[in-house]
Write a protein that holds these residues in place. Structure first.
Motif, PDB file in Angstrom:
ATOM      1  N   SER A  92       0.812  -1.222   0.000  1.00 45.01           N
ATOM      2  CA  SER A  92       0.000   0.000   0.000  1.00 45.01           C
ATOM      3  C   SER A  92       0.846   1.274   0.000  1.00 45.01           C
ATOM      4  O   SER A  92       0.333   2.351  -0.271  1.00 45.01           O
ATOM      5  N   TRP A  93       2.148   1.143   0.275  1.00 43.34           N
ATOM      6  CA  TRP A  93       3.034   2.310   0.268  1.00 43.34           C
ATOM      7  C   TRP A  93       3.499   2.668  -1.137  1.00 43.34           C
ATOM      8  O   TRP A  93       4.175   3.663  -1.328  1.00 43.34           O
ATOM      9  N   GLY A  94       3.161   1.866  -2.112  1.00 44.09           N
ATOM     10  CA  GLY A  94       3.581   2.147  -3.480  1.00 44.09           C
ATOM     11  C   GLY A  94       4.980   1.622  -3.753  1.00 44.09           C
ATOM     12  O   GLY A  94       5.498   0.771  -3.032  1.00 44.09           O
ATOM     13  N   ASP A  95       5.570   2.167  -4.801  1.00 41.71           N
ATOM     14  CA  ASP A  95       6.904   1.717  -5.212  1.00 41.71           C
ATOM     15  C   ASP A  95       7.940   2.037  -4.136  1.00 41.71           C
ATOM     16  O   ASP A  95       7.936   3.125  -3.554  1.00 41.71           O
ATOM     17  N   ARG A  96       8.810   1.070  -3.919  1.00 41.14           N
ATOM     18  CA  ARG A  96       9.901   1.221  -2.934  1.00 41.14           C
ATOM     19  C   ARG A  96      11.020   2.050  -3.569  1.00 41.14           C
ATOM     20  O   ARG A  96      11.583   1.650  -4.585  1.00 41.14           O
ATOM     21  N   PRO A  97      11.327   3.217  -2.981  1.00 45.01           N
ATOM     22  CA  PRO A  97      12.417   4.034  -3.536  1.00 45.01           C
ATOM     23  C   PRO A  97      13.741   3.278  -3.537  1.00 45.01           C
ATOM     24  O   PRO A  97      13.986   2.424  -2.680  1.00 45.01           O
ATOM     25  N   ASP A  98      14.592   3.626  -4.486  1.00 42.79           N
ATOM     26  CA  ASP A  98      15.887   2.963  -4.617  1.00 42.79           C
ATOM     27  C   ASP A  98      16.867   3.359  -3.515  1.00 42.79           C
ATOM     28  O   ASP A  98      17.620   2.527  -3.032  1.00 42.79           O
ATOM     29  N   SER A  99      16.862   4.601  -3.122  1.00 36.59           N
ATOM     30  CA  SER A  99      17.867   5.050  -2.151  1.00 36.59           C
ATOM     31  C   SER A  99      17.365   4.872  -0.715  1.00 36.59           C
ATOM     32  O   SER A  99      16.170   5.012  -0.427  1.00 36.59           O
ATOM     33  N   THR A 100      18.311   4.582   0.161  1.00 33.10           N
ATOM     34  CA  THR A 100      17.997   4.393   1.578  1.00 33.10           C
ATOM     35  C   THR A 100      17.360   5.644   2.163  1.00 33.10           C
ATOM     36  O   THR A 100      16.366   5.556   2.890  1.00 33.10           O
ATOM     37  N   SER A 101      17.912   6.800   1.849  1.00 31.61           N
ATOM     38  CA  SER A 101      17.387   8.044   2.436  1.00 31.61           C
ATOM     39  C   SER A 101      15.972   8.325   1.946  1.00 31.61           C
ATOM     40  O   SER A 101      15.114   8.742   2.726  1.00 31.61           O
ATOM     41  N   LYS A 102      15.690   8.083   0.666  1.00 28.52           N
ATOM     42  CA  LYS A 102      14.339   8.319   0.143  1.00 28.52           C
ATOM     43  C   LYS A 102      13.350   7.323   0.733  1.00 28.52           C
ATOM     44  O   LYS A 102      12.199   7.676   1.010  1.00 28.52           O
ATOM     45  N   ARG A 103      13.781   6.069   0.925  1.00 33.51           N
ATOM     46  CA  ARG A 103      12.909   5.068   1.566  1.00 33.51           C
ATOM     47  C   ARG A 103      12.532   5.530   2.965  1.00 33.51           C
ATOM     48  O   ARG A 103      11.380   5.438   3.369  1.00 33.51           O
ATOM     49  N   GLU A 104      13.526   5.994   3.714  1.00 30.83           N
ATOM     50  CA  GLU A 104      13.244   6.424   5.089  1.00 30.83           C
ATOM     51  C   GLU A 104      12.297   7.613   5.119  1.00 30.83           C
ATOM     52  O   GLU A 104      11.351   7.643   5.912  1.00 30.83           O
ATOM     53  N   VAL A 105      12.540   8.593   4.272  1.00 28.60           N
ATOM     54  CA  VAL A 105      11.665   9.776   4.238  1.00 28.60           C
ATOM     55  C   VAL A 105      10.228   9.362   3.916  1.00 28.60           C
ATOM     56  O   VAL A 105       9.280   9.787   4.584  1.00 28.60           O
ATOM     57  N   LYS A 106      10.069   8.501   2.902  1.00 34.67           N
ATOM     58  CA  LYS A 106       8.715   8.086   2.517  1.00 34.67           C
ATOM     59  C   LYS A 106       8.074   7.240   3.613  1.00 34.67           C
ATOM     60  O   LYS A 106       6.901   7.436   3.949  1.00 34.67           O
TER      61      LYS A 106
END
Length: 189
Positions: A92-106
């Protein structure tokens, strides 16, 4: 609910838990205002009746704001840990960002929408939202979440071994946290 709190306090006394006088309305408000959350109704009533003492209990009267904040942040920080290290990423969170920092922010942005969990004892938590009362007590370790009691009284009976147990006829559903406790996988969330 008063009966639940009264019985929980009686069972804690029977288990030999050290109890100090409860918090005043002003103390409750001070904690909530300084940390930006509200206690659920059963949790508030419980803490206004007694304040359990010991290293695993949050001391809402004496612990530093930093220590209380650390304990409040534990559930979300644990889920974010699993985002980084265990591949946790609900569909439900959508696509998993590639970068660690973007994943954490999202992840943190999405987790701000789930009900706040407030520490009761060690890594046991109640939901703060009054609409979710009586809240089940969750045991939270990262995204590994289990029910540790159907409500505060059932929790005290289980945690401190003071029977009888008090399972509820129906358990209150707490979005996201109940899903994890019920065994939902990434594809189910």
């Amino acid at each position: 609910m008063p009966d639940v709190v009264t019985q929980a306090v009686e069972r804690l006394r029977a288990a030999g838990v050290e109890l100090s006088p409860g918090l005043s309305d002003a103390s409750i408000s001070r904690v909530q205002d300084s940390l930006g959350f509200i206690f659920g109704p059963e949790h508030k009533e419980f803490l206004q009746t007694v304040l359990p003492q010991g290293s695993s209990w949050p001391d809402w009267r004496r612990d530093s704001v930093q220590e209380l904040r650390r304990r409040l942040d534990w559930p979300i920080d644990g889920v974010v840990f699993d985002v980084h290290h265990s591949g946790f990423w609900p569909q439900s969170w959508g696509d998993r960002p590639d970068s660690t920092s973007k994943r954490e922010v999202k992840a943190r942005s999405l987790l701000r929408r789930v009900p706040t969990l407030v520490p009761v004892y060690s890594h046991r938590y109640l939901a703060s939202d009054p609409a979710l009362a009586p809240s089940p007590v969750f045991s939270v370790h990262q995204s590994d979440v289990i029910y540790y009691g159907d409500d505060l009284l059932d929790y005290v009976a289980r945690e401190f071994g003071v029977p009888p147990l008090h399972p509820a006829a129906t358990r209150t559903y707490v979005p996201f946290w109940s899903d994890l406790a019920d065994g939902a996988e990434n594809a189910d969330l």
